[in-house]
Design a protein around this motif. Structure first.
Motif, mmCIF file in Angstrom:
data_model
loop_
_atom_site.group_PDB
_atom_site.id
_atom_site.type_symbol
_atom_site.label_atom_id
_atom_site.label_comp_id
_atom_site.label_asym_id
_atom_site.label_seq_id
_atom_site.Cartn_x
_atom_site.Cartn_y
_atom_site.Cartn_z
ATOM 1 N N MET A 165 0.837 -1.203 0.000
ATOM 2 C CA MET A 165 0.000 0.000 0.000
ATOM 3 C C MET A 165 0.870 1.251 0.000
ATOM 4 S SD MET A 165 -3.167 -0.808 -0.182
ATOM 5 C CE MET A 165 -2.872 -2.330 -1.076
ATOM 6 N N LEU A 166 1.988 1.182 0.719
ATOM 7 C CA LEU A 166 2.907 2.311 0.777
ATOM 8 C C LEU A 166 3.460 2.624 -0.612
ATOM 9 C CD1 LEU A 166 4.059 4.158 2.969
ATOM 10 C CD2 LEU A 166 6.033 2.651 3.118
ATOM 11 N N ASP A 171 2.138 9.547 -0.602
ATOM 12 C CA ASP A 171 3.009 9.980 0.486
ATOM 13 C C ASP A 171 4.107 8.932 0.726
ATOM 14 O OD1 ASP A 171 4.017 11.247 2.683
ATOM 15 O OD2 ASP A 171 2.034 11.684 3.508
ATOM 16 N N GLY A 172 5.223 9.380 1.261
ATOM 17 C CA GLY A 172 6.346 8.473 1.446
ATOM 18 C C GLY A 172 6.241 7.573 2.651
ATOM 19 N N ASP A 173 5.512 8.018 3.678
ATOM 20 C CA ASP A 173 5.487 7.209 4.891
ATOM 21 C C ASP A 173 4.108 7.166 5.555
ATOM 22 O OD1 ASP A 173 5.386 9.794 5.640
ATOM 23 O OD2 ASP A 173 6.943 9.672 7.165
ATOM 24 N N ALA A 174 3.087 7.605 4.830
ATOM 25 C CA ALA A 174 1.733 7.551 5.379
ATOM 26 C C ALA A 174 0.801 6.846 4.400
ATOM 27 C CB ALA A 174 1.223 8.961 5.660
ATOM 28 N N ILE A 175 -0.103 6.097 4.941
ATOM 29 C CA ILE A 175 -1.047 5.359 4.112
ATOM 30 C C ILE A 175 -2.469 5.682 4.560
ATOM 31 C CG2 ILE A 175 -1.777 3.079 3.307
ATOM 32 C CD1 ILE A 175 0.921 2.027 4.370
ATOM 33 N N GLY A 206 6.276 0.116 18.025
ATOM 34 C CA GLY A 206 6.789 1.366 17.485
ATOM 35 C C GLY A 206 7.139 1.332 16.006
ATOM 36 N N VAL A 207 6.641 0.346 15.289
ATOM 37 C CA VAL A 207 6.937 0.237 13.857
ATOM 38 C C VAL A 207 6.000 1.124 13.045
ATOM 39 C CG1 VAL A 207 7.243 -1.375 11.950
ATOM 40 C CG2 VAL A 207 7.628 -2.148 14.289
ATOM 41 N N ILE A 208 4.784 1.243 13.515
ATOM 42 C CA ILE A 208 3.807 2.115 12.861
ATOM 43 C C ILE A 208 3.091 2.959 13.911
ATOM 44 C CG2 ILE A 208 3.369 0.496 10.957
ATOM 45 C CD1 ILE A 208 0.699 -0.212 12.426
ATOM 46 N N ALA A 209 2.411 3.993 13.435
ATOM 47 C CA ALA A 209 1.490 4.742 14.289
ATOM 48 C C ALA A 209 0.122 4.674 13.633
ATOM 49 C CB ALA A 209 1.950 6.189 14.409
ATOM 50 N N HIS A 215 -5.782 5.555 9.002
ATOM 51 C CA HIS A 215 -4.543 6.258 8.711
ATOM 52 C C HIS A 215 -3.349 5.577 9.375
ATOM 53 C CE1 HIS A 215 -2.180 10.242 8.422
ATOM 54 N NE2 HIS A 215 -2.191 9.639 7.259
ATOM 55 N N VAL A 216 -2.444 5.059 8.572
ATOM 56 C CA VAL A 216 -1.260 4.381 9.081
ATOM 57 C C VAL A 216 -0.027 5.215 8.768
ATOM 58 C CG1 VAL A 216 0.095 2.251 9.053
ATOM 59 C CG2 VAL A 216 -2.353 2.176 8.547
ATOM 60 N N VAL A 217 0.809 5.446 9.757
ATOM 61 C CA VAL A 217 2.076 6.135 9.517
ATOM 62 C C VAL A 217 3.209 5.137 9.759
ATOM 63 C CG1 VAL A 217 3.574 8.051 10.167
ATOM 64 C CG2 VAL A 217 1.091 8.326 10.266
ATOM 65 N N ILE A 218 4.082 5.025 8.767
ATOM 66 C CA ILE A 218 5.210 4.096 8.884
ATOM 67 C C ILE A 218 6.316 4.788 9.670
ATOM 68 C CG2 ILE A 218 6.949 2.761 7.626
ATOM 69 C CD1 ILE A 218 3.647 2.207 7.218
ATOM 70 N N LEU A 219 6.695 4.234 10.794
ATOM 71 C CA LEU A 219 7.747 4.830 11.614
ATOM 72 C C LEU A 219 9.102 4.174 11.347
ATOM 73 C CD1 LEU A 219 5.797 5.084 14.985
ATOM 74 C CD2 LEU A 219 6.161 6.883 13.266
ATOM 75 N N ASP A 220 9.089 2.901 11.019
ATOM 76 C CA ASP A 220 10.341 2.182 10.801
ATOM 77 C C ASP A 220 10.206 1.225 9.619
ATOM 78 O OD1 ASP A 220 12.684 0.769 10.898
ATOM 79 O OD2 ASP A 220 12.620 0.421 13.062
#
Lengths: 231, 231
Positions: A165-166, A171-175, A206-209, A215-220
């Motif tokens: 999906m990313l 966006d580079g780090d949000a889905i 802590g891999v995602i928020a 709304h998923v934010v990729i942290l790592d």
DNA sequence: CGTTTAATTGACCAGTATCAACAGGAGTGG
DNA sequence: CCACTCCTGTTGATACTGGTCAATTAAACG
């Protein structure tokens, strides 16, 4: 509503003659395929065709997000694919569709009548090559999913899904997930509970928020790729 | 060694012009495709190409049984398909093969060089249509396997597998399994133990007989179809 | 025959499903 | 603007399918 950008990476080993292999450029110039299509608007939740319907056309997503899915008699469901702008669907040569196609969000699709497509391909070898390319691309995609469904764990399935999906996200780090947990579960061969639990686990690690369920934010990203099982 | 007859049912909704859609007749007369191929003998257990190898050709099985499979870095394996006489494989447009192809029994395959195929398809629209048809057929087959891998139980998977093998078997109610339990397990997303146990269960229930590990006799096809989950 | 490999069977365990309760948002009506 | 409802998603407790580990049997091969 979010807009997704189609993933259209030029493929050097395409069946198209070399100079014409850049699909993006081709889309812009409006090739033979574009002349054949009819634009059809679809409401969110509407069905474009059902499983078992006579297959009379091929389609391409113009905007919106759709899904293709198949049911077992007792109601178990498998989602074959999520479709984003640029994606083709309904590619079959059996008499009837083996999957249903439904709009997740409001969408517009382009409809290519099969008899017209067949006729056009017979006299235009570049179009024929293009159709073959599109079909082969789908085949490659489905092949990857066999491994996912047959051999990956819940965690690997979900991380693979997120990375996928990313890749399709602007966006580079949000889905922005257009689909429900149920859809995700039926796509990955899991239950909604397992999907939810795995999301929570990834959040706690802590891999995602997860600012919201959609709304998923990729942290790592590195950790995510490691968890996907592919490397 | 047993000989399998290729399942080549004519398809009315083919991309080939109507009068030319009978693939069996086409095979006999020797069409454009036949002129392009090179016959290659393969020893049992040998690899035709590996995962990641540069994809330079398409192939078709002439005799014998092969498998195409993919590995996860940690060794987990997914078999994409078992291939019997008449089946095509290696159909990809990515630069490299995403699956390995290996001979289960001694076999002969016909090799179609991709550059030559591309060139021939560009000037022969019937060949181009044929290639598209072959690819679409594969796509349809793989789609059915998504549902199997994602949503079916061990029992349903194995009965579906047996019915599939039965369809490709020359005999009406007996199957000669060319592949090992490990292959079957990796095809269905199970372990060898589960495959073995499920076979035993079906034997005890009187649905099948197992004169030997490789030889399956179908005693109750109706029961098998009911157990497959498809109806 | 003895040796090796594949298949079966058993005991036990783990991952995921199932069943059920609860929480959070979105929409609706008072 | 708040309360109520509905729907989706999350979390918890428990069950069960299928996996893992290990021992046994059967088949294949020299």
């Amino acid at each position: 509503m979010q807009i997704y950008v189609a993933a259209t990476s030029p493929d050097s080993s395409s069946f198209l003659a070399r100079g014409a292999s850049d699909r993006i450029a081709q889309d812009r110039e409006g090739d033979a395929l574009e002349m054949l299509g009819t634009v059809v608007p679809v409401r969110a939740g509407a069905e474009i065709y059902g499983e078992g319907d006579t297959a009379t056309a091929w389609y391409r997503v113009q905007c919106g997000v759709l899904r293709t899915c198949k049911l077992l008699p007792d109601g178990r469901r498998q989602i074959e694919d999520f479709l984003f702008p640029g994606d083709f669907f309904g590619l079959e040569n059996r008499g009837e569709h083996s999957f249903a196609a439904e709009a997740i969000t409001a969408a517009t699709v382009v409809r290519y009548s099969r008899p017209r497509l067949t006729a056009a391909a017979a006299s235009n070898s570049r179009l024929a090559a293009r159709l073959l390319d599109v079909t082969l691309e789908q085949l490659g995609k489905v092949h990857d999913r066999l491994l996912l469904l047959g051999r990956k764990t819940a965690e690997e399935k979900l991380t693979t899904f997120l990375l996928e999906m990313l890749d399709r996200s602007p966006d580079g780090d949000a889905i922005d997930l257009a689909m429900s947990r149920t859809d995700i579960a039926d796509y990955l061969g899991l239950t909604i509970e397992t999907v939810s639990r795995t999301f929570s686990m990834m959040k706690h690690e802590g891999v995602i928020a997860l600012p919201s369920a959609q709304h998923v934010v990729i942290l790592d990203r590195d950790a995510l790729e490691e968890m996907s099982g592919d490397e």
